[in-house]
Design an enzyme around this catalytic site. Structure first.
Site, PDB file in Angstrom:
ATOM      1  N   ASN A   1       3.730  -4.965  -3.881  1.00 28.67           N
ATOM      2  CA  ASN A   1       4.119  -3.745  -3.180  1.00 28.67           C
ATOM      3  C   ASN A   1       2.938  -3.004  -2.592  1.00 28.67           C
ATOM      4  OD1 ASN A   1       3.630  -0.793  -4.311  1.00 28.67           O
ATOM      5  ND2 ASN A   1       3.548  -2.215  -6.029  1.00 28.67           N
ATOM      6  N   ALA A   2       3.197  -2.417  -1.438  1.00 30.00           N
ATOM      7  CA  ALA A   2       2.251  -1.478  -0.830  1.00 30.00           C
ATOM      8  C   ALA A   2       3.083  -0.392  -0.185  1.00 30.00           C
ATOM      9  CB  ALA A   2       1.375  -2.171   0.207  1.00 30.00           C
TER      10      ALA A   2
ATOM     11  N   ASN B   1      -3.456   9.045 -11.757  1.00 31.34           N
ATOM     12  CA  ASN B   1      -3.542   7.755 -11.080  1.00 31.34           C
ATOM     13  C   ASN B   1      -4.900   7.653 -10.386  1.00 31.34           C
ATOM     14  OD1 ASN B   1      -3.283   5.515  -9.478  1.00 31.34           O
ATOM     15  ND2 ASN B   1      -1.491   6.234  -8.339  1.00 31.34           N
TER      16      ASN B   1
ATOM     17  N   CYS C   1      -4.570   3.161  -7.761  1.00 33.80           N
ATOM     18  CA  CYS C   1      -3.690   2.509  -6.795  1.00 33.80           C
ATOM     19  C   CYS C   1      -4.525   1.603  -5.897  1.00 33.80           C
ATOM     20  CB  CYS C   1      -2.958   3.531  -5.939  1.00 33.80           C
ATOM     21  SG  CYS C   1      -1.973   2.750  -4.658  1.00 33.80           S
TER      22      CYS C   1
ATOM     23  N   ILE D   1      -1.691  -1.323 -17.478  1.00 28.12           N
ATOM     24  CA  ILE D   1      -2.548  -1.303 -16.307  1.00 28.12           C
ATOM     25  C   ILE D   1      -1.753  -0.944 -15.054  1.00 28.12           C
ATOM     26  CG2 ILE D   1      -4.248  -3.010 -17.110  1.00 28.12           C
ATOM     27  CD1 ILE D   1      -2.570  -5.189 -15.767  1.00 28.12           C
TER      28      ILE D   1
ATOM     29  N   GLY E   1       5.129  -7.302 -12.195  1.00 25.27           N
ATOM     30  CA  GLY E   1       6.206  -8.188 -12.625  1.00 25.27           C
ATOM     31  C   GLY E   1       5.762  -9.173 -13.699  1.00 25.27           C
TER      32      GLY E   1
ATOM     33  N   GLY F   1       3.016  -3.405 -17.591  1.00 22.27           N
ATOM     34  CA  GLY F   1       2.713  -4.579 -16.773  1.00 22.27           C
ATOM     35  C   GLY F   1       3.535  -5.789 -17.172  1.00 22.27           C
ATOM     36  N   GLY F   2       4.647  -6.005 -16.488  1.00 19.99           N
ATOM     37  CA  GLY F   2       5.405  -7.241 -16.642  1.00 19.99           C
ATOM     38  C   GLY F   2       6.405  -7.281 -17.771  1.00 19.99           C
TER      39      GLY F   2
ATOM     40  N   GLY G   1       8.655  -1.101 -15.176  1.00 21.21           N
ATOM     41  CA  GLY G   1       8.805  -0.792 -13.754  1.00 21.21           C
ATOM     42  C   GLY G   1       9.496  -1.895 -12.988  1.00 21.21           C
TER      43      GLY G   1
END
Lengths: 274, 313
Positions: free
Chosen positions: B69-70, B126, B129, B197, B224, B250-251, B272
């Site tokens: 994603n961006a 944050n 990013c 992370i 993911g 994370g994942g 997420g």
């Protein structure tokens, strides 16, 4: 079926049909298995990607009726047969009906396209359709010829097209919701299906609620990803993304929305009043 | 029935699962929906001190194993944040973590002053990013010096606003030479905990038919299931060195994943990208799977598993 791979597919435009001065139908050389009410994301590499409701998916072609209203759709209108775009989807929910029902379709602007797609299914299920198309004036009416043609087939003779224009240049002079009100007053309609400007759909919702008629409403919000991650298209009240639990929502869900008919959000999530 | 509740930086969560920043999180009602679906708490999308445009589409692409994603951290600014946080408080009593971000050092000071008066339960900073860039570099403020400076600034602004009791966690990037040194520096600067992370990479996917990257930003953060071995390892390393409160992210998509993350040292587990695979209902699913595993293994309190893997060397 859960879509896990959301990479775009490069698809060739087979044909571009001019519908009105604003709208062109793009016939794409692919079937994505889309059902009426669902949408796809169309990618013009280097420019942007936008969601569009499906005007037809007949198993071999995907049709998108696109109005030129901004930088992306203006660019779409410059594309010709042989050009390619990226396609992801189909995403979102669909319209449904049962066998042999009497239905009212309320379409404003480009909304006639997805409802025309659904009309095929409704007619095949022996439903009677009162299809109301509204536009500001006669030359902006979308798909009315095709709807009449569909309703002239032997299995659809009980179905009717109704037209409303703001200036009275065709059909009823005034809003298409006035035609809907008249029809639901006369006929025993089991469900109202509506796609178009939210104020129009809000009136249809109120009417359905008042008359105790079911409804399926295409709730449109600013979508980015298309598959329930970015959160931009979430509706207030339920807090669910419209790209997953919409665009097509049943009346009982729409009645729980705090924003419907009142405001939507821009691409930063800021509220914008209708 | 195991006790899934945890206390993290003094805040009570009904279970350790929190919505990770960047997923849904634009509106109060969508975060309340995530709590209804089973999350123990939520993290907002990153809040800026001003309107911040995101990237054009496509912003997110997925395959079976990862998401790239961006989105570019779009945000409407503090006025909207204030309204949404107030609304969240009206409709939901789960802990609310306000994630904040900036492009330059002063942005962090400004947004910290703003959120201090919005009364979040926790602030997550944050600095990691991979998709936005300003004078802080890319990934943003992820040097030892800058990360400490951002932390000090945020703590100072919260203190000035009388909100010094709001815990501050700093979300770190894995895309650095030594994540443990950065964790050390922000903890020394006053951070109460670490989120580890943020997304990995950035990575790239090229569409071979168009012969160009798919994401409009060309590159995007990788998340993911594919990144879970990395996130578990970084959480493990940070916990081993610092024994601090960690939101392990994370994942994670299953109860076993979440327990693995806790055994590495996480006190809370961020979820997420799993929303893409299973919808927001994934929170209830993971909580149920954690409960089943605990019951099957005689674990009475989930908090007893935090850092457990460090006992077996």
């Amino acid at each position: 079926m859960k879509i896990v791979n959301t990479l775009p597919r490069a698809v060739t435009i087979k044909e571009v049909r001019v519908e009105t001065e604003q709208v062109k139908t793009f016939v794409l050389d692919i079937s994505v298995g889309a059902k009426p009410g669902q949408f796809v994301n169309v990618w013009i590499p280097g420019l942007d990607e936008k969601p569009f409701s499906v005007a037809m998916d007949n198993g071999s072609e995907l049709h998108l009726a696109i109005a030129a209203v901004g930088p992306f759709s203006n660019k779409m209108h410059e594309l010709k047969a042989g050009d390619r775009v990226g396609v992801r989807g189909p995403f979102g929910t669909r319209f449904t009906c049962k066998e042999g029902e009497h239905l009212a379709f309320l379409a404003g602007g480009y909304g006639a396209a997805p409802l025309y797609f659904f009309a095929h299914e409704a007619v095949a299920k022996a439903c009677t359709v009162e299809f109301i198309v509204g536009a500001r004036r006669k030359d902006l009416l979308l798909f009315t010829d095709r709807i009449e043609k569909l309703f002239s087939t032997s299995s659809a003779l009980r179905s009717s097209l109704h037209v409303a224009t703001n200036d009275g240049s065709a059909g009823h002079k005034g809003f298409n919701t006035e035609v809907l009100e008249e029809i639901v007053g006369k006929e025993k309609i089991s469900c109202i299906y509506t796609v178009g400007p939210e104020i129009m759909m809000f009136k249809a919702m109120k009417l359905a609620q008042a008359k105790g008629i079911d409804a399926q409403i295409s709730v449109e919000r600013y979508m980015k990803c298309g598959f329930g991650i970015c959160g931009n298209c979430c509706v207030d009240g339920l807090g669910v993304p419209t790209c997953i639990e919409g665009p097509v929502m049943p009346l009982k869900k729409v009645l729980k929305l705090r924003d419907f008919g009142s405001y939507h959000r821009d691409k930063l999530g800021k509220k914008i009043a209708f | 029935m195991a006790d899934l509740s945890v206390e993290f930086c003094g805040i009570k969560f009904k279970n350790p699962l929190v919505l990770a920043s960047g997923i849904l999180g634009v509106t109060a009602d969508s975060m309340a929906n995530v709590v209804r679906c089973g999350a123990g708490g939520v993290t907002s999308k990153s809040l800026w001190p001003y309107e911040h445009m995101g990237h054009p589409n496509p912003v997110i692409i997925t395959s079976e194993h990862w998401m790239l994603n961006a989105v570019g951290i779009p945000d409407a600014g503090p006025e909207k944040a204030r309204e949404e946080i107030a609304r969240f408080r009206e409709v939901c009593d789960a802990p609310f973590i306000a994630n904040i971000v900036g492009g330059v050092m002063d942005d962090y000071a400004q947004i910290a002053s703003e959120v201090a008066t919005m009364h979040p339960d926790m602030v997550e900073v944050n600095i990691s990013c991979p998709n936005v860039e300003d004078e802080l570099g890319k990934p943003m403020a992820c040097s030892i010096g800058k990360s400490a400076e951002v932390t000090r600034l945020v703590k100072e602004r919260l203190r000035e606003a009388g909100s010094e009791k709001i815990p501050v966690v700093v979300k770190l990037s894995p895309n650095v030479e030594d994540i443990v040194s950065i964790a050390s520096s922000v903890l020394d600067a006053g951070a109460d905990g670490i989120t580890a992370i943020n997304s990995v990479g950035p990575g790239m996917v090229i569409d071979i038919d168009f012969a160009r990257p798919v994401l409009a930003n060309k590159v995007g953060g990788l998340t993911g299931p594919a990144i879970k071995p990395l996130s578990v390892k970084y959480v493990y390393d940070i916990y081993k060195a610092k024994k601090c409160p960690i939101i392990g992210t994370g994942g994670v998509t299953t109860g076993r994943d979440a327990i693995e993350m806790m055994m590495a040292g996480a006190g809370l587990v961020g979820v997420g990208s799993a929303v893409w695979l299973h919808g927001p209902e994934v929170f209830g699913k993971i909580a149920e799977e954690m409960n089943e595993w605990c019951d099957a293994n005689g674990v009475k309190k989930i908090s007893s598993l935090i850092g457990k893997a460090h006992e077996n060397r």
